[in-house]
Design a protein around this motif. Structure first.
Motif, PDB file in Angstrom:
ATOM      1  N   THR A  79      41.297  33.305  41.424  1.00 54.99           N
ATOM      2  CA  THR A  79      40.038  33.258  42.163  1.00 54.99           C
ATOM      3  C   THR A  79      39.891  34.555  42.965  1.00 54.99           C
ATOM      4  O   THR A  79      40.860  35.300  43.151  1.00 54.99           O
ATOM      5  CB  THR A  79      40.014  32.060  43.137  1.00 54.99           C
ATOM      6  N   ASP A  80      38.693  34.789  43.475  1.00 56.90           N
ATOM      7  CA  ASP A  80      38.467  35.973  44.301  1.00 56.90           C
ATOM      8  C   ASP A  80      39.374  35.962  45.525  1.00 56.90           C
ATOM      9  O   ASP A  80      39.915  36.994  45.926  1.00 56.90           O
ATOM     10  CB  ASP A  80      37.000  36.062  44.723  1.00 56.90           C
ATOM     11  N   ARG A  81      39.552  34.809  46.116  1.00 52.92           N
ATOM     12  CA  ARG A  81      40.418  34.674  47.301  1.00 52.92           C
ATOM     13  C   ARG A  81      41.869  35.002  46.945  1.00 52.92           C
ATOM     14  O   ARG A  81      42.560  35.677  47.700  1.00 52.92           O
ATOM     15  CB  ARG A  81      40.305  33.258  47.851  1.00 52.92           C
ATOM     16  N   GLN A  82      42.328  34.524  45.789  1.00 52.11           N
ATOM     17  CA  GLN A  82      43.691  34.827  45.354  1.00 52.11           C
ATOM     18  C   GLN A  82      43.856  36.325  45.100  1.00 52.11           C
ATOM     19  O   GLN A  82      44.894  36.906  45.414  1.00 52.11           O
ATOM     20  CB  GLN A  82      44.028  34.031  44.098  1.00 52.11           C
ATOM     21  N   LEU A  83      42.828  36.956  44.563  1.00 44.67           N
ATOM     22  CA  LEU A  83      42.884  38.399  44.322  1.00 44.67           C
ATOM     23  C   LEU A  83      42.976  39.178  45.636  1.00 44.67           C
ATOM     24  O   LEU A  83      43.679  40.187  45.719  1.00 44.67           O
ATOM     25  CB  LEU A  83      41.672  38.854  43.504  1.00 44.67           C
ATOM     26  N   VAL A  84      42.294  38.711  46.670  1.00 43.73           N
ATOM     27  CA  VAL A  84      42.376  39.336  47.993  1.00 43.73           C
ATOM     28  C   VAL A  84      43.800  39.237  48.529  1.00 43.73           C
ATOM     29  O   VAL A  84      44.346  40.206  49.080  1.00 43.73           O
ATOM     30  CB  VAL A  84      41.358  38.696  48.968  1.00 43.73           C
ATOM     31  N   VAL A  85      44.422  38.078  48.356  1.00 39.07           N
ATOM     32  CA  VAL A  85      45.801  37.878  48.812  1.00 39.07           C
ATOM     33  C   VAL A  85      46.746  38.817  48.057  1.00 39.07           C
ATOM     34  O   VAL A  85      47.642  39.426  48.653  1.00 39.07           O
ATOM     35  CB  VAL A  85      46.232  36.399  48.637  1.00 39.07           C
ATOM     36  N   ILE A  86      46.541  38.969  46.776  1.00 37.73           N
ATOM     37  CA  ILE A  86      47.381  39.858  45.971  1.00 37.73           C
ATOM     38  C   ILE A  86      47.218  41.304  46.431  1.00 37.73           C
ATOM     39  O   ILE A  86      48.199  42.047  46.544  1.00 37.73           O
ATOM     40  CB  ILE A  86      47.076  39.697  44.473  1.00 37.73           C
ATOM     41  N   LYS A  87      45.989  41.720  46.710  1.00 40.48           N
ATOM     42  CA  LYS A  87      45.751  43.079  47.216  1.00 40.48           C
ATOM     43  C   LYS A  87      46.492  43.284  48.536  1.00 40.48           C
ATOM     44  O   LYS A  87      47.077  44.352  48.773  1.00 40.48           O
ATOM     45  CB  LYS A  87      44.263  43.354  47.393  1.00 40.48           C
ATOM     46  N   GLU A  90      50.093  43.784  47.770  1.00 42.67           N
ATOM     47  CA  GLU A  90      50.313  45.124  47.228  1.00 42.67           C
ATOM     48  C   GLU A  90      50.363  46.165  48.339  1.00 42.67           C
ATOM     49  O   GLU A  90      51.162  47.104  48.289  1.00 42.67           O
ATOM     50  CB  GLU A  90      49.231  45.475  46.207  1.00 42.67           C
ATOM     51  N   LYS A  91      49.530  45.988  49.369  1.00 40.71           N
ATOM     52  CA  LYS A  91      49.552  46.909  50.513  1.00 40.71           C
ATOM     53  C   LYS A  91      50.878  46.790  51.257  1.00 40.71           C
ATOM     54  O   LYS A  91      51.463  47.788  51.677  1.00 40.71           O
ATOM     55  CB  LYS A  91      48.387  46.633  51.451  1.00 40.71           C
ATOM     56  N   VAL A  92      51.356  45.562  51.433  1.00 41.94           N
ATOM     57  CA  VAL A  92      52.642  45.354  52.100  1.00 41.94           C
ATOM     58  C   VAL A  92      53.759  45.996  51.286  1.00 41.94           C
ATOM     59  O   VAL A  92      54.645  46.667  51.833  1.00 41.94           O
ATOM     60  CB  VAL A  92      52.912  43.840  52.323  1.00 41.94           C
ATOM     61  N   LEU A  93      53.728  45.825  49.976  1.00 42.09           N
ATOM     62  CA  LEU A  93      54.763  46.410  49.121  1.00 42.09           C
ATOM     63  C   LEU A  93      54.713  47.932  49.160  1.00 42.09           C
ATOM     64  O   LEU A  93      55.758  48.596  49.162  1.00 42.09           O
ATOM     65  CB  LEU A  93      54.625  45.892  47.692  1.00 42.09           C
ATOM     66  N   ALA A  94      53.509  48.513  49.207  1.00 41.07           N
ATOM     67  CA  ALA A  94      53.378  49.967  49.333  1.00 41.07           C
ATOM     68  C   ALA A  94      53.975  50.424  50.664  1.00 41.07           C
ATOM     69  O   ALA A  94      54.631  51.470  50.741  1.00 41.07           O
ATOM     70  CB  ALA A  94      51.913  50.379  49.222  1.00 41.07           C
ATOM     71  N   HIS A  95      53.773  49.633  51.705  1.00 42.80           N
ATOM     72  CA  HIS A  95      54.337  49.945  53.020  1.00 42.80           C
ATOM     73  C   HIS A  95      55.865  49.863  52.970  1.00 42.80           C
ATOM     74  O   HIS A  95      56.559  50.690  53.580  1.00 42.80           O
ATOM     75  CB  HIS A  95      53.754  49.005  54.076  1.00 42.80           C
ATOM     76  N   CYS A  96      56.395  48.867  52.249  1.00 45.73           N
ATOM     77  CA  CYS A  96      57.851  48.754  52.083  1.00 45.73           C
ATOM     78  C   CYS A  96      58.402  50.020  51.437  1.00 45.73           C
ATOM     79  O   CYS A  96      59.404  50.574  51.893  1.00 45.73           O
ATOM     80  CB  CYS A  96      58.209  47.540  51.212  1.00 45.73           C
TER      81      CYS A  96
END
Length: 148
Positions: A79-87, A90-96
């Protein structure tokens, strides 16, 4: 058609190749940085049906991504909401990555460790288990009966 990006190709050349690609094309590269440039350029160009492959020294595909329009994806979709959570993830993982934290899947557990020790033989001694709230499953946790 299949295109091979020269290992010395610069960002401008790679972006130009992506922009000239058509549906069905496969673009191969051998550097992680080139693969990331290709993915970014593919998203900006909004091309569908193009495949990007990262190859190792022996020309085996080690990473691959293909672009599709949302309506081309068959079966259950996020869903669109699930895609927002995934994004957000991904930002958290980029920060890691920026902070030097490697996330490693050991069996069915996900662990974090300093990136600088991730390649050593005793790396697991530095690992801290990540509470994935039951969301992460390692390769051992995937039910092979659901795979195509």
């Amino acid at each position: 058609m299949e295109y091979q990006i020269d290992i010395n190709s610069e960002q401008d050349e790679i972006v130009a190749l992506i922009n000239s690609a058509v549906s069905g094309d496969t673009i191969c590269c051998k550097r992680e940085s080139q693969f990331e440039i290709c993915k970014s350029a593919l998203l900006q160009a909004k091309l569908a049906g193009v495949t990007i492959c990262l190859l190792d020294q022996d020309d085996y595909v080690i990473r691959q991504t293909s672009s599709k329009k949302r309506n081309q994806v068959k079966g259950p979709r996020l869903t669109d909401r699930q895609l927002v959570v995934i994004k957000a993830l991904e930002k958290v993982l980029a920060h890691c990555r920026k902070e030097g934290v490697a996330l490693i899947g050991y069996s069915d557990e996900l662990v974090a460790m300093p990136d600088s020790v991730a390649a050593c033989d005793l790396a697991s001694a530095y690992a801290v288990e990540v509470d994935s709230s039951g969301c992460y499953r390692g390769a051992d946790g995937i039910d092979s009966s659901i795979l195509p």
